[in-house]
Design an enzyme around this catalytic site. Structure first.
Site, PDB file in Angstrom:
ATOM      1  N   ASP A   1      -5.036   8.240  10.470  1.00  0.00           N
ATOM      2  CA  ASP A   1      -3.609   8.105  10.982  1.00  0.00           C
ATOM      3  C   ASP A   1      -3.272   8.594  12.222  1.00  0.00           C
ATOM      4  O   ASP A   1      -3.519   9.771  12.480  1.00  0.00           O
ATOM      5  CB  ASP A   1      -2.765   8.345   9.663  1.00  0.00           C
ATOM      6  CG  ASP A   1      -3.010   7.508   8.505  1.00  0.00           C
ATOM      7  OD1 ASP A   1      -3.029   6.228   8.475  1.00  0.00           O
ATOM      8  OD2 ASP A   1      -3.402   8.161   7.323  1.00  0.00           O
TER       9      ASP A   1
ATOM     10  N   GLU B   1       0.831  -1.080   0.107  1.00  0.00           N
ATOM     11  CA  GLU B   1      -0.079  -0.053  -0.059  1.00  0.00           C
ATOM     12  C   GLU B   1       1.103   1.173   0.059  1.00  0.00           C
ATOM     13  O   GLU B   1       1.613   1.523   0.970  1.00  0.00           O
ATOM     14  CB  GLU B   1      -0.748   0.059   1.176  1.00  0.00           C
ATOM     15  CG  GLU B   1      -2.025  -0.997   1.278  1.00  0.00           C
ATOM     16  CD  GLU B   1      -2.863  -0.978   2.545  1.00  0.00           C
ATOM     17  OE1 GLU B   1      -2.874  -0.010   3.078  1.00  0.00           O
ATOM     18  OE2 GLU B   1      -3.305  -2.179   2.564  1.00  0.00           O
TER      19      GLU B   1
END
Length: 259
Positions: free
Chosen positions: A57, A46
């Site tokens: 995140d 990814e």
């Protein structure tokens, strides 16, 4: 056939997918990280598209994204770095990024460039499922790009079934309703969630991500899914080592130990 589909046809379990942020540790090193990880046996990658406000995140990937932007990484630059990657990289490549920079680029232009570079799928955490169905799926399908959707412990069985029916490739099974970041272990509630999804016998394989960093978390996730996605731990090691080969070697060692 899409390379993601090919991967899961031949690998039913223990698939290892690694996330890193494009443009780190150096602006021009993105393709080298990809080639090195494939040589080291990683089965899917990814590639993070850096963004100034990566809401899903944790601090590790936020810092990596900020550094990549300071290094000068842009989506256009990323496409230019990957335009010649396919002759010597065979594994699936997936972009992970937020909707804002993709929309600024233009979603159809984005998908067209993904096809040109050999990108197999995209993960867009802030893309609403309804919008995906009504607006984005027809364009992505036109260019052979799988849009990977995320589920969490709070996602209803009904929504999971809908996602399974209307997407291809794999389902990104977020280990908890929190941001990315390494964890020492998965508690009993998380393992009950893993078992619940496993017992749904979905059409798409599931990959578990968020929090995998050692033997305990890796084995707990791998026992209930087709494989694991590791991001923050690898991003940390890559920043420390500056060398993707050394970073992945250290990560593999971590997955064999609870230290």
């Amino acid at each position: 056939m899409n390379r993601i589909d090919q991967l899961f046809q031949t690998h039913k379990d223990n698939v290892l997918s690694i996330y890193f942020c494009a443009g780190t540790p150096t602006l021009e090193g993105t393709a080298d990280v990809i080639r090195t990880l494939e040589q080291k046996g990683v089965q899917m990658i990814e590639i993070g598209i850096p963004f100034s406000d990566p809401m899903a995140d944790g601090p590790v990937i936020q810092r990596a994204s900020t550094k990549a932007l300071h290094n000068g990484m842009t989506l256009r630059k990323l496409f230019s770095q990957l335009k010649n990657i396919r002759p010597d990289v065979q594994m699936p490549l997936v972009f992970m990024g937020y909707l804002n920079p993709i929309m600024q680029y233009g979603f159809e232009n984005f998908c067209k460039e993904c096809q040109t570079c050999g990108i197999d799928g995209v993960i867009i955490p802030d893309l609403p499922f309804k919008d995906y169905l009504n607006e984005y799926r027809p364009i992505a399908d036109k260019y052979g790009i799988h849009v990977i959707m995320l589920i969490t412990p709070e996602t209803s069985d009904e929504r999971i079934r809908q996602i399974d029916e209307h997407t291809n490739g794999f389902i990104y099974m977020v280990s908890s309703a929190a941001v990315t970041g390494a964890q020492k272990e998965f508690n009993i509630q998380k393992q009950i969630y893993f078992k619940r999804i496993e017992q749904m016998h979905l059409r798409n394989p599931c990959m578990i991500g968020f929090g995998i960093s050692n033997k305990s978390t890796y084995e707990a996730a791998a026992a209930h899914a087709a494989g694991c996605i590791i991001g923050s731990k690898f991003v940390t090691l890559l920043e420390e080592e500056k060398d993707p080969g050394k970073a992945i070697d250290r990560l593999i060692a971590c997955l064999k130990s609870d230290n």
